[in-house]
Design an enzyme around this catalytic site. Structure first.
Site, PDB file in Angstrom:
ATOM      1  N   ARG A 117       8.245   4.852   1.699  1.00 15.77           N
ATOM      2  CA  ARG A 117       8.938   5.406   2.870  1.00 15.77           C
ATOM      3  C   ARG A 117       9.378   6.850   2.659  1.00 15.77           C
ATOM      4  O   ARG A 117       9.734   7.525   3.629  1.00 15.77           O
ATOM      5  CB  ARG A 117      10.154   4.543   3.217  1.00 15.77           C
ATOM      6  CG  ARG A 117       9.785   3.208   3.865  1.00 15.77           C
ATOM      7  CD  ARG A 117      11.023   2.529   4.438  1.00 15.77           C
ATOM      8  NE  ARG A 117      10.676   1.409   5.277  1.00 15.77           N
ATOM      9  CZ  ARG A 117      10.448   0.184   4.831  1.00 15.77           C
ATOM     10  NH1 ARG A 117      10.525  -0.075   3.542  1.00 15.77           N
ATOM     11  NH2 ARG A 117      10.139  -0.794   5.676  1.00 15.77           N
ATOM     12  N   GLY A 144       5.263   4.137  -8.914  1.00 16.03           N
ATOM     13  CA  GLY A 144       6.028   2.894  -9.090  1.00 16.03           C
ATOM     14  C   GLY A 144       5.088   1.697  -9.077  1.00 16.03           C
ATOM     15  O   GLY A 144       5.115   0.841  -9.957  1.00 16.03           O
ATOM     16  N   HIS A 145       4.219   1.657  -8.055  1.00 10.17           N
ATOM     17  CA  HIS A 145       3.233   0.572  -7.974  1.00 10.17           C
ATOM     18  C   HIS A 145       2.315   0.604  -9.201  1.00 10.17           C
ATOM     19  O   HIS A 145       2.003  -0.431  -9.788  1.00 10.17           O
ATOM     20  CB  HIS A 145       2.357   0.726  -6.725  1.00 10.17           C
ATOM     21  CG  HIS A 145       3.107   0.670  -5.421  1.00 10.17           C
ATOM     22  ND1 HIS A 145       3.217   1.751  -4.591  1.00 10.17           N
ATOM     23  CD2 HIS A 145       3.760  -0.350  -4.802  1.00 10.17           C
ATOM     24  CE1 HIS A 145       3.903   1.416  -3.505  1.00 10.17           C
ATOM     25  NE2 HIS A 145       4.246   0.142  -3.611  1.00 10.17           N
ATOM     26  N   ASP A 186      13.197  -3.287  -5.668  1.00 12.26           N
ATOM     27  CA  ASP A 186      13.604  -4.242  -4.635  1.00 12.26           C
ATOM     28  C   ASP A 186      14.283  -5.402  -5.351  1.00 12.26           C
ATOM     29  O   ASP A 186      13.706  -6.487  -5.488  1.00 12.26           O
ATOM     30  CB  ASP A 186      12.368  -4.699  -3.847  1.00 12.26           C
ATOM     31  CG  ASP A 186      11.705  -3.534  -3.148  1.00 12.26           C
ATOM     32  OD1 ASP A 186      12.168  -3.155  -2.070  1.00 12.26           O
ATOM     33  OD2 ASP A 186      10.752  -2.961  -3.722  1.00 12.26           O
ATOM     34  N   GLY A 194       0.804  -1.223   0.000  1.00  5.61           N
ATOM     35  CA  GLY A 194       0.000   0.000   0.000  1.00  5.61           C
ATOM     36  C   GLY A 194       0.830   1.262   0.000  1.00  5.61           C
ATOM     37  O   GLY A 194       2.025   1.227  -0.324  1.00  5.61           O
ATOM     38  N   GLN A 226      14.831  -8.725  -3.586  1.00  4.30           N
ATOM     39  CA  GLN A 226      13.520  -9.366  -3.380  1.00  4.30           C
ATOM     40  C   GLN A 226      13.067 -10.060  -4.669  1.00  4.30           C
ATOM     41  O   GLN A 226      12.539 -11.177  -4.636  1.00  4.30           O
ATOM     42  CB  GLN A 226      12.506  -8.301  -2.960  1.00  4.30           C
ATOM     43  CG  GLN A 226      11.076  -8.775  -2.950  1.00  4.30           C
ATOM     44  CD  GLN A 226      10.158  -7.731  -2.343  1.00  4.30           C
ATOM     45  OE1 GLN A 226      10.123  -7.579  -1.136  1.00  4.30           O
ATOM     46  NE2 GLN A 226       9.421  -7.008  -3.175  1.00  4.30           N
TER      47      GLN A 226
HETATM   48  P1  AMP Z   1       5.971  -2.416  -1.659  1.00  5.85           P
HETATM   49  O1  AMP Z   1       4.586  -1.889  -1.515  1.00  5.85           O
HETATM   50  O2  AMP Z   1       7.014  -1.433  -1.281  1.00  5.85           O
HETATM   51  O3  AMP Z   1       6.152  -3.768  -1.030  1.00  5.85           O
HETATM   52  O4  AMP Z   1       6.190  -2.631  -3.223  1.00  5.85           O
HETATM   53  C1  AMP Z   1       5.321  -3.416  -3.978  1.00  5.85           C
HETATM   54  C2  AMP Z   1       5.930  -3.658  -5.340  1.00  5.85           C
HETATM   55  O5  AMP Z   1       6.142  -2.396  -5.996  1.00  5.85           O
HETATM   56  C3  AMP Z   1       7.305  -4.346  -5.267  1.00  5.85           C
HETATM   57  O6  AMP Z   1       7.410  -5.299  -6.304  1.00  5.85           O
HETATM   58  C4  AMP Z   1       8.259  -3.204  -5.452  1.00  5.85           C
HETATM   59  O7  AMP Z   1       9.500  -3.596  -5.987  1.00  5.85           O
HETATM   60  C5  AMP Z   1       7.482  -2.331  -6.424  1.00  5.85           C
HETATM   61  N1  AMP Z   1       7.982  -0.950  -6.366  1.00  5.85           N
HETATM   62  C6  AMP Z   1       8.152  -0.193  -5.259  1.00  5.85           C
HETATM   63  N2  AMP Z   1       8.684   1.007  -5.584  1.00  5.85           N
HETATM   64  C7  AMP Z   1       8.863   1.005  -6.922  1.00  5.85           C
HETATM   65  C8  AMP Z   1       9.386   1.948  -7.863  1.00  5.85           C
HETATM   66  N3  AMP Z   1       9.842   3.130  -7.485  1.00  5.85           N
HETATM   67  N4  AMP Z   1       9.414   1.587  -9.173  1.00  5.85           N
HETATM   68  C9  AMP Z   1       8.959   0.370  -9.563  1.00  5.85           C
HETATM   69  N5  AMP Z   1       8.458  -0.559  -8.732  1.00  5.85           N
HETATM   70  C10 AMP Z   1       8.417  -0.254  -7.428  1.00  5.85           C
END
Ligand code: AMP
Length: 293
Positions: free
Chosen positions: A190, A36-37, A152, A31, A155
């Site tokens: 973050r 990016g998401h 990530d 969330g 990950q």
């Molecule tokens: P998170 O909510 O941070 O767990 O991220 C969920 C998904 O979004 C993960 O696969 C992350 O790698 C991807 N993600 C987070 N930040 C970015 C970004 N700046 N660009 C592309 N993907 C992202």
């Protein structure tokens, strides 16, 4: 967009439509959604009939209780963003639904050593938690393609290993390029925790990755790594530089010569007073990944 809170409901619905040949793309998130998401949702939409996004702040992947507590939670605006992005399903499970039995929180996977270095060394147990939640979400959503961000990077490699090599699931795992702010800072949930001063200085991470990329033709990996480390250590807002490393993108082990690996990734993790940030870029790339700067 249909919002599901119970695993058995979304599981049943997706099984029904998959039986009729509908393809499903899945974007798991915690969330506090940003572009990016949403870029992952967009890519999933282009390649599948329907897209499922999940929002679940997974307690088992946080090694510090305070980090879990202060992680931003913004469900209503997140749902709005997903509606505007034409996402088809949003899955927001409860903790009890993701982990119906206590033992599930203790479950361990052999992650082929990919979980030990870098983030694994600084966030003990983190990838164990990531593996638990994604494995469980994959059982519920059983997508045709899983969309992850290169943001990530470790990950992505850990999950690719878990889902394809270890569990041999019939799923495609795709990595999408990092989406950045205008000044180059990688988008992250973050980032909202940073003070103005920290936010300004955080751009150093991207600048150092850019410099690494630009200098990689003139310098061998080890001296280049040392030069960039010095630059990062000189930044007053960085409280601790956890690592800056040049590694083989497959094994995540350090390289000594550029020829040591087909794909080389530079990874950085730094603690600012209000948040710990990570970023990376491919420095050498054979077509398996997409460049990220
Ligand atoms: P998170 O909510 O941070 O767990 O991220 C969920 C998904 O979004 C993960 O696969 C992350 O790698 C991807 N993600 C987070 N930040 C970015 C970004 N700046 N660009 C592309 N993907 C992202």
């Amino acid at each position: 967009m249909i919002i599901y809170h119970r695993s058995q409901d979304i599981d049943r619905h997706l099984r029904e439509i998959q039986k009729q040949g509908t393809t499903v793309g899945f974007v798991p998130t915690m969330g506090a959604l940003h572009h990016g998401h949403l870029s992952l949702v967009e890519e999933a939409k282009q390649e599948n009939d329907v897209v499922v996004t999940s929002i679940f702040v997974n307690p088992t992947q946080f090694n510090e209780p305070d980090d879990f507590k202060k992680y931003p939670r913004t469900l209503a605006p997140d749902a709005d963003k997903l509606i505007r992005a034409n996402c088809h399903f949003l899955f927001v499970p409860s903790e009890d639904d993701v982990y119906p039995e206590k033992e599930m929180r203790k479950q361990k996977f052999d992650l082929g050593g990919l979980d030990i270095r870098l983030e694994g060394a600084y966030r003990p147990g983190h990838f164990k938690g990531v593996a638990q939640v994604v494995s469980r979400l994959m059982d519920i959503v059983h997508p045709d393609t899983l969309y992850l961000g290169q943001k990530d990077f470790q990950q992505f490699r850990v999950l690719e290993y878990l889902l394809l090599t270890l569990q041999k699931r019939p799923v495609k795992v795709k990595a999408a390029p990092i989406v950045r702010e205008e000044d180059g800072l990688a988008m992250s949930s973050r980032n909202v925790l940073l003070t103005d001063e920290e936010r300004k200085s955080a751009v150093i991470l991207n600048q150092c990755l850019q410099k690494t990329l630009d200098s990689s033709r003139q310098h061998a990996p080890e001296p280049l790594q040392a030069t960039i480390e010095e630059l990062l250590l000189a930044e007053p807002m960085i409280e601790e530089l956890d690592y800056f490393e040049l590694v083989d993108a497959e094994t995540l082990k350090p390289i000594h010569h550029w020829e040591d690996a087909e794909n080389v990734v530079a990874l950085v993790a730094a603690k600012f007073p209000s948040a710990r940030l990570i970023d990376n870029t491919l420095v050498k790339e054979s077509g398996r990944f997409r460049t990220t700067l």
